[in-house]
Motif scaffolding. Structure first.
Motif, PDB file in Angstrom:
ATOM      1  N   GLU A  43       0.851  -1.196   0.000  1.00 55.15           N
ATOM      2  CA  GLU A  43       0.000   0.000   0.000  1.00 55.15           C
ATOM      3  C   GLU A  43       0.887   1.247   0.000  1.00 55.15           C
ATOM      4  OE1 GLU A  43      -3.673   1.796   2.759  1.00 55.15           O
ATOM      5  OE2 GLU A  43      -2.125   0.546   3.669  1.00 55.15           O
ATOM      6  N   TRP A  57      -0.708   7.183  -0.979  1.00 52.31           N
ATOM      7  CA  TRP A  57      -1.824   7.656  -1.803  1.00 52.31           C
ATOM      8  C   TRP A  57      -2.979   6.662  -1.816  1.00 52.31           C
ATOM      9  CZ3 TRP A  57      -3.457  12.191  -3.692  1.00 52.31           C
ATOM     10  CH2 TRP A  57      -2.556  13.265  -3.602  1.00 52.31           C
ATOM     11  N   ASP A  58      -2.661   5.355  -1.801  1.00 55.38           N
ATOM     12  CA  ASP A  58      -3.729   4.347  -1.705  1.00 55.38           C
ATOM     13  C   ASP A  58      -4.546   4.591  -0.443  1.00 55.38           C
ATOM     14  OD1 ASP A  58      -2.968   2.902  -4.047  1.00 55.38           O
ATOM     15  OD2 ASP A  58      -1.383   1.888  -2.917  1.00 55.38           O
ATOM     16  N   ARG A  59      -3.860   4.925   0.638  1.00 57.44           N
ATOM     17  CA  ARG A  59      -4.520   5.166   1.929  1.00 57.44           C
ATOM     18  C   ARG A  59      -5.287   6.492   1.919  1.00 57.44           C
ATOM     19  NH1 ARG A  59      -3.398   3.479   7.415  1.00 57.44           N
ATOM     20  NH2 ARG A  59      -2.636   1.592   6.391  1.00 57.44           N
ATOM     21  N   ALA A  70      -6.427   8.299  -0.519  1.00 60.12           N
ATOM     22  CA  ALA A  70      -7.573   8.371  -1.437  1.00 60.12           C
ATOM     23  C   ALA A  70      -8.841   7.812  -0.792  1.00 60.12           C
ATOM     24  CB  ALA A  70      -7.262   7.601  -2.728  1.00 60.12           C
ATOM     25  N   ARG A  71      -8.668   6.978   0.242  1.00 57.35           N
ATOM     26  CA  ARG A  71      -9.825   6.353   0.892  1.00 57.35           C
ATOM     27  C   ARG A  71     -10.347   7.166   2.072  1.00 57.35           C
ATOM     28  NH1 ARG A  71      -7.614   2.395  -2.041  1.00 57.35           N
ATOM     29  NH2 ARG A  71      -9.020   0.767  -2.770  1.00 57.35           N
ATOM     30  N   ASP A  80     -12.110   9.267  -5.916  1.00 56.75           N
ATOM     31  CA  ASP A  80     -11.387   8.419  -6.878  1.00 56.75           C
ATOM     32  C   ASP A  80     -10.167   7.765  -6.229  1.00 56.75           C
ATOM     33  OD1 ASP A  80     -13.172   9.175  -8.848  1.00 56.75           O
ATOM     34  OD2 ASP A  80     -11.835  10.634  -9.793  1.00 56.75           O
ATOM     35  N   THR A  81      -9.962   6.489  -6.510  1.00 58.44           N
ATOM     36  CA  THR A  81      -8.778   5.774  -6.019  1.00 58.44           C
ATOM     37  C   THR A  81      -7.809   5.505  -7.170  1.00 58.44           C
ATOM     38  OG1 THR A  81      -9.580   3.548  -6.463  1.00 58.44           O
ATOM     39  CG2 THR A  81     -10.253   4.564  -4.364  1.00 58.44           C
ATOM     40  N   ASP A 102      -6.717   2.507  -7.826  1.00 58.10           N
ATOM     41  CA  ASP A 102      -6.750   1.059  -7.990  1.00 58.10           C
ATOM     42  C   ASP A 102      -6.573   0.593  -9.438  1.00 58.10           C
ATOM     43  OD1 ASP A 102      -7.340   1.399  -5.366  1.00 58.10           O
ATOM     44  OD2 ASP A 102      -9.163   0.182  -5.338  1.00 58.10           O
ATOM     45  N   TYR A 162      -4.537   9.828 -13.209  1.00 60.97           N
ATOM     46  CA  TYR A 162      -4.996  10.183 -11.861  1.00 60.97           C
ATOM     47  C   TYR A 162      -4.303  11.464 -11.418  1.00 60.97           C
ATOM     48  CZ  TYR A 162      -6.204   9.454  -6.926  1.00 60.97           C
ATOM     49  OH  TYR A 162      -6.690   9.580  -5.654  1.00 60.97           O
TER      50      TYR A 162
END
Ligand code: PNW
Length: 454
Positions: free
Chosen positions: A38, A41-43, A45-46, A55-56, A58, A413
């Motif tokens: 992870e 940014w993955d974190r 974005a949530r 938006d994620t 993924d 993104y």
């Protein structure tokens, strides 16, 4: 008389490089595939409300599975140089600790495909996707991240020394330090005090140094390395000597923390006076690493600030853009083509860089529909054309601008603006993953072919 003669469209130097740029997190998708860890940014974005539309990253452009198709399209447009970044959490899912061989495999396939399509890679080691596991141990506020980066840089440079000759250590220090830990608008979204933020800058500078060291140690013959900075560009309101001098002084002040410190081999007195008790902790030897000689300076330039000579004893006056001043859809992206003249020129004059690469330039808009198979982005064509002319003016005045990378190849993104904000010369339909070159792609393709402004 025949009106076909070319008047103002002069050619670029024979060795001038034209390219396009992108970054791992913004295009790859496959955010949790093949062992990738992870990222911050993955974190981020949530967290509700942080990113437009939630938006994620993924899926993004699904470049992870479509890179071969993307390089074929790139090659068909005559694009021969591509700036990409490596995702640190693919290589070390926890930042340090165990290596993920599938991460290296992915980039091996990427470089092989690029080679097949005749495209030369320029590689950024870090473009903001910090492993979340490192953030959990303090992120950029901690020297743990510096040690982890040193190891990551060694691994990547060793693995790809045969594929890559141009290395960029970090992308835009201010964006992942000040905006990530000060204003909190970018990942990890923290709001720390000035002293802590200054410490994150210092750690980033140390990582830059480790990147340079890694390329010198393992990059092989002919490897080149530099930092990509988004320096604050001053544009004099008139080109009279007093305004130019004022703009240059503002430029030196505003860029003291990164470019100024690297150049001086220490934090300058002016900078230390300004930050006072908020100065970062510096350990003995830090600046030996930070100010290791580099081969080039990379500049991401999108816009600039107008500056004029100050009144009543003030050295300069920086002017806010009035609401009516033209801009792209990103609020910070005022259309100031002269920034591509004054940015490189001041860097050359102040820091003496012998080679300057424009590692990003471009513009983002929200509403760009495909009409009869094409996005008619005359706005982007105008943008690229007007900025390129200023790069050419810099070259004519003896500023060593050696390349131009358009941001970006494909819509992607756009960080906290999600998928709404489109920067590509190729349109991406994020539902179908269909790629459609825009008018600007055709335009840029012609410029590259003829090596002159059209
Ligand atoms: C750069 N500003 O970001 C980044 O390197 C890219 O990843 C990004 O997609 C691109 O430019 C477009 O935004 C910037 O506030 C972000 O001046 C913010 C600024 C400048 C550049």
């Amino acid at each position: 008389p025949a009106m076909t003669a070319l008047t103002s469209a002069s050619a670029f130097p024979a060795d001038f490089v034209f390219g396009v740029a992108a970054a791992s997190a913004q295009i790859e998708g496959a955010a949790f595939e093949d062992g990738k860890g992870e990222s911050v940014w993955d974190r981020f974005a949530r967290i509700p409300g942080k990113v437009h539309n939630g938006d994620t990253l993924d899926v993004a452009c699904d470049h992870y599975h479509r890179f071969d198709e993307d390089f074929a399209l790139m090659a068909s447009l005559g694009i021969k140089t591509y700036r990409l970044s490596i995702a640190w959490p693919r290589i070390y899912p926890n930042g340090d600790g165990e290596l993920n061989p599938k991460g290296l495999d992915f980039y091996r396939r990427v470089f092989a495909s690029m080679k097949k399509h005749g495209i030369t890679p320029w590689v950024t080691l870090f473009h903001w996707d910090l492993p979340q596991a490192l953030e959990d141990r303090g992120g950029w506020t901690s020297r743990v991240t510096v040690d982890a980066f040193a190891r990551y840089a060694d691994t990547v440079v060793k693995a790809f020394a045969g594929d890559v000759k141009h290395w960029i250590t970090l992308n835009e220090i201010v964006c992942f330090t000040l905006l990530g830990y000060g204003t909190g608008t970018k990942a990890p979204g923290r709001k720390e005090n000035a002293r802590t933020v200054n410490q994150t800058y210092h750690h980033a500078l140390l990582c830059h140094g480790h990147g340079v060291r890694a390329v010198r140690a393992f990059g092989g013959k002919g490897a080149q390395v530099g930092l990509t900075d988004n320096c604050s560009v001053a544009v004099p309101v008139t080109e009279k000597p007093a305004d130019i001098a004022a703009a240059k002084t503002w430029f030196i002040d505003r860029n003291a923390q990164v470019l100024g410190a690297i150049h001086a081999g220490r934090y300058t007195d002016n900078f230390l006076k300004r930050v006072g008790a908020d100065a970062p902790d510096v350990k003995p030897g830090d600046f030996d690493l930070i100010s290791l000689p580099t081969d080039f300076l990379g500049l991401n330039i999108y816009s600039g600030t107008f500056v004029r000579a100050g009144k009543n004893g003030a050295t300069y006056e920086a002017l806010p853009h009035p609401a009516a001043y033209p801009r792209a859809d990103s609020h910070w992206l005022r259309l100031v083509p002269q920034s591509l003249y004054w940015g490189p020129r001041f860097c050359h004059e102040v820091y003496g860089h012998k080679a300057i690469h424009i590692t990003e330039n471009g513009c983002g808009y929200d509403d760009e529909p495909v009409v009869n198979g094409e996005v008619l982005d005359l706005h982007r064509r105008d943008y690229v054309r007007s900025y390129l002319r200023e790069a050419q003016r810099a070259i004519a005045d003896g500023v060593p601008v050696k390349s131009y990378f358009l941001w970006s190849f494909i819509d992607n993104y756009e960080w906290e603006d999600g998928y709404q904000r489109r920067f590509g010369i190729v349109h991406c339909d994020f539902k179908t993953q269909v790629r459609t070159p825009k008018l600007s792609a055709r335009y840029y393709s012609d410029v590259i072919k003829e090596r002159r402004i059209l």
